[in-house]
Scaffold this motif. Structure first.
Motif, mmCIF file in Angstrom:
data_model
loop_
_atom_site.group_PDB
_atom_site.id
_atom_site.type_symbol
_atom_site.label_atom_id
_atom_site.label_comp_id
_atom_site.label_asym_id
_atom_site.label_seq_id
_atom_site.Cartn_x
_atom_site.Cartn_y
_atom_site.Cartn_z
ATOM 1 N N ARG A 134 34.764 -44.603 -26.140
ATOM 2 C CA ARG A 134 33.687 -44.161 -24.948
ATOM 3 C C ARG A 134 34.143 -43.067 -24.020
ATOM 4 N N GLY A 135 35.543 -42.883 -23.648
ATOM 5 C CA GLY A 135 35.916 -42.035 -22.571
ATOM 6 C C GLY A 135 36.001 -40.734 -23.302
ATOM 7 N N GLU A 136 36.430 -40.573 -24.626
ATOM 8 C CA GLU A 136 36.661 -39.424 -25.229
ATOM 9 C C GLU A 136 35.371 -38.773 -25.748
ATOM 10 N N GLY A 137 34.314 -39.691 -26.075
ATOM 11 C CA GLY A 137 33.127 -39.268 -26.627
ATOM 12 C C GLY A 137 32.236 -38.576 -25.467
ATOM 13 N N MET A 138 32.257 -39.380 -24.243
ATOM 14 C CA MET A 138 31.469 -38.809 -23.068
ATOM 15 C C MET A 138 32.187 -37.503 -22.465
ATOM 16 N N GLY A 139 33.578 -37.460 -22.626
ATOM 17 C CA GLY A 139 34.048 -36.228 -22.194
ATOM 18 C C GLY A 139 33.710 -35.003 -23.117
ATOM 19 N N TYR A 140 33.354 -35.151 -24.514
ATOM 20 C CA TYR A 140 32.961 -34.200 -25.251
ATOM 21 C C TYR A 140 31.462 -33.804 -25.024
ATOM 22 N N PHE A 141 30.772 -34.873 -24.627
ATOM 23 C CA PHE A 141 29.361 -34.597 -24.446
ATOM 24 C C PHE A 141 29.140 -33.908 -22.911
ATOM 25 N N VAL A 142 29.759 -34.279 -22.096
ATOM 26 C CA VAL A 142 29.819 -33.596 -20.841
ATOM 27 C C VAL A 142 29.933 -32.173 -20.965
ATOM 28 N N LEU A 143 30.901 -31.708 -21.773
ATOM 29 C CA LEU A 143 31.686 -30.533 -22.312
ATOM 30 C C LEU A 143 30.652 -29.721 -22.636
ATOM 31 N N SER A 144 29.562 -30.196 -23.300
ATOM 32 C CA SER A 144 28.264 -29.206 -23.662
ATOM 33 C C SER A 144 27.719 -28.742 -22.663
ATOM 34 N N SER A 145 27.481 -29.439 -21.373
ATOM 35 C CA SER A 145 26.800 -28.867 -20.015
ATOM 36 C C SER A 145 27.700 -28.013 -19.270
ATOM 37 N N ASN A 146 29.163 -28.110 -19.408
ATOM 38 C CA ASN A 146 29.996 -27.500 -18.920
ATOM 39 C C ASN A 146 30.088 -25.870 -19.595
ATOM 40 N N LEU A 147 29.825 -26.032 -20.838
ATOM 41 C CA LEU A 147 30.022 -24.611 -21.455
ATOM 42 C C LEU A 147 28.760 -23.977 -21.193
ATOM 43 N N ALA A 148 27.534 -24.700 -20.876
ATOM 44 C CA ALA A 148 26.253 -24.062 -20.592
ATOM 45 C C ALA A 148 26.291 -23.504 -19.237
ATOM 46 N N MET A 149 27.249 -24.070 -18.453
ATOM 47 C CA MET A 149 27.438 -23.472 -17.066
ATOM 48 C C MET A 149 27.923 -22.384 -16.856
ATOM 49 N N VAL A 150 28.808 -22.148 -18.056
ATOM 50 C CA VAL A 150 29.453 -20.733 -18.268
ATOM 51 C C VAL A 150 28.540 -19.685 -18.783
ATOM 52 N N ALA A 151 27.869 -20.180 -19.925
ATOM 53 C CA ALA A 151 26.932 -19.054 -20.660
ATOM 54 C C ALA A 151 25.876 -18.957 -19.827
ATOM 55 N N GLY A 152 25.118 -19.868 -19.288
ATOM 56 C CA GLY A 152 23.826 -19.630 -18.751
ATOM 57 C C GLY A 152 23.755 -18.460 -17.777
ATOM 58 N N PRO A 153 24.586 -18.618 -16.771
ATOM 59 C CA PRO A 153 24.485 -17.521 -15.651
ATOM 60 C C PRO A 153 24.854 -16.310 -15.994
ATOM 61 N N PHE A 154 25.815 -16.138 -16.883
ATOM 62 C CA PHE A 154 26.201 -14.935 -17.703
ATOM 63 C C PHE A 154 25.129 -14.263 -18.310
ATOM 64 N N LEU A 155 24.538 -14.843 -19.169
ATOM 65 C CA LEU A 155 23.419 -14.458 -20.007
ATOM 66 C C LEU A 155 21.855 -14.205 -19.074
ATOM 67 N N GLY A 156 21.698 -15.269 -18.366
ATOM 68 C CA GLY A 156 20.458 -14.885 -17.367
ATOM 69 C C GLY A 156 20.717 -13.543 -16.590
ATOM 70 N N LEU A 157 21.672 -13.484 -15.748
ATOM 71 C CA LEU A 157 21.796 -12.121 -15.135
ATOM 72 C C LEU A 157 22.151 -11.001 -15.776
ATOM 73 N N THR A 158 22.759 -11.118 -16.918
ATOM 74 C CA THR A 158 22.911 -9.854 -17.840
ATOM 75 C C THR A 158 21.645 -9.405 -18.340
ATOM 76 N N ALA A 159 20.671 -10.361 -18.896
ATOM 77 C CA ALA A 159 19.446 -10.194 -19.341
ATOM 78 C C ALA A 159 18.419 -9.783 -18.317
ATOM 79 N N MET A 160 18.372 -10.078 -17.115
ATOM 80 C CA MET A 160 17.624 -9.666 -16.167
ATOM 81 C C MET A 160 18.042 -8.383 -15.547
ATOM 82 N N GLN A 161 19.407 -8.016 -15.502
ATOM 83 C CA GLN A 161 19.638 -6.533 -14.872
ATOM 84 C C GLN A 161 19.796 -5.711 -16.269
ATOM 85 N N GLN A 162 19.933 -5.898 -17.487
ATOM 86 C CA GLN A 162 19.851 -4.815 -18.452
ATOM 87 C C GLN A 162 18.361 -4.739 -19.033
#
Length: 404
Positions: A134-162
């Motif tokens: 459970r600890g391992e699985g929840m860690g990987y699952f929450v990692l999916s939202s952590n990665l989105a936290m990096v990709a989302g703002p970067f792509l969003g601002l880049t798309a709006m600006q460019q």
């Protein structure tokens, strides 16, 4: 020995993690672009720009306890698909928004879809992860939202600006619909039919039915730390410019995510092997160190070192707390426990943004971040009193049984 472990990376686990990634990708995508959209495209005020996030989170907080009850009654998959349809459908509506009022209504409905979806994905993943992992699985699952936290703002601002607003919104729609498509591949094992008594109990909407009481202590602890985390989300890019390292501001969450990727295989397994306390206490210390370094940072190197410590600290704490929330609840109450945890956690995020905004007008962000490390260390006591002490006593009893 490893081959005898129950399988974690099943089709369901991968599908719900992918769906969660694109759900949060769209969330962060719009989180950073909507305030800019309000100011530049709709010619709104700064207070109105801040409201687009508040309204979204408010509706998510309101709907989660109710969504948890719906999941108990009609199933997590049905609620997930319905919520993803709402979430992706409303994403299309942004194209036709032409006023602040229309945007606020859209954000409120969008938040309902998000709140339902995050409650459903949390409930599904709690049901399909083997107990021993459970600890391992929840860690990987929450990692999916952590990665989105990096990709989302970067792509969003880049798309709006460019490429402009229309392209930015189109990318948001595509991301939301990919999340919906991934959700279609999820199937949950059927459970035993409910007894008449259970059905009658589940028909009520009392406080005890809408909230999982056992999950409240760890949820309050999570909200306590979320206040500090919100200061990172809201102000770290502004702070980077203040200390002269604005050119690496976008790399803060990249380093944060990379450290998480490296540490995740170990932290989750250690949670399962040694218990929550063995992970939580060191993570709190690492989080405090990260915030202190951030507060005194005067170079790009120290700024990114702070990101690494924050990633190890808070990035490990959050999935650990969510795991605790579902572990302390009865299996049938895990959807409600998930909703309880996320609702109270989001209150911490919303409250934190407000408090930090007021405090930043009085003291510098550097001072605020530095003293946040003291606040985090106080959290050691909060965690011990609300949850950690109980785990220590239970582990001591288990040890005595083994010794005898």
């Amino acid at each position: 020995m490893q081959s005898q472990q129950p399988k974690l990376w099943t089709r369901n686990f991968i599908s719900v993690s992918v769906s969660n990634f694109f759900l949060f990708m769209t969330f962060y995508f719009l989180l950073v672009t909507m305030p800019v959209y309000v100011l530049n495209e709709l010619e709104g005020k700064e207070s109105e720009a801040g409201l687009v996030t508040t309204v979204f989170l408010l509706s998510a907080i309101i709907i989660r306890p109710i969504a948890g009850r719906w999941i108990e009654k009609i199933g997590a998959r049905m609620i997930l698909l319905a919520s993803l349809l709402i979430f992706s459908g409303v994403t299309v509506i942004y194209f036709s928004v032409d006023s602040i009022g229309a945007l606020m209504v859209t954000r409120f409905i969008h938040g309902i879809g998000f709140g339902m979806a995050t409650t459903a994905t949390g409930s599904i993943v709690a049901a399909i992860i083997p107990d021993s992992r459970r600890g391992e699985g929840m860690g990987y699952f929450v990692l999916s939202s952590n990665l989105a936290m990096v990709a989302g703002p970067f792509l969003g601002l880049t798309a709006m600006q460019q490429w402009g607003v229309s392209t930015m919104l189109l990318m948001g729609v595509i991301s939301a619909f990919i999340g919906l498509m991934a959700g279609l591949f999820i199937s949950i094992p059927k459970k035993q039919p409910k007894t008449q008594k259970e059905v009658q109990v589940k028909g009520s909407f009392s406080f005890k039915e809408l909230f999982e009481l056992n999950a409240i202590p760890i949820a309050v602890t999570g909200a306590f730390f979320a206040i500090v985390y919100s200061s990172i989300l809201s102000f770290v890019s502004i702070y980077a410019v203040e200390i002269g390292v604005g050119h690496v501001a976008s790399y803060f969450f990249v380093v944060y995510a990379v450290v998480l990727l490296i540490s995740r295989p170990y932290s989750g397994k250690w949670y399962d092997l040694y218990g929550a306390n063995a992970i939580v206490y060191p993570s709190i210390i690492l989080f405090a160190i990260g915030m202190f370094i951030l507060g005194v940072a005067d170079s790009a190197f120290l700024f990114l070192v702070a990101a690494a410590f924050a990633g190890l600290g808070w990035g490990t704490l959050f999935p650990s707390y969510q795991t605790i929330a579902i572990t302390v609840a009865h299996p049938k109450r895990r959807p409600v426990a998930t909703a309880t945890f996320l609702s109270i956690y989001d209150i911490g995020i919303g409250l934190g943004s407000f408090i930090v905004g007021l405090a930043a007008a009085k003291v510098s962000l550097g001072t605020l971040y530095m003293f946040s490390s003291v606040y985090i260390l106080i959290g050691v006591v909060i965690y011990y009193l609300l949850q950690g002490r109980r785990f220590s006593e239970e582990r001591q009893k288990q040890k005595q049984v083994v010794d005898n």
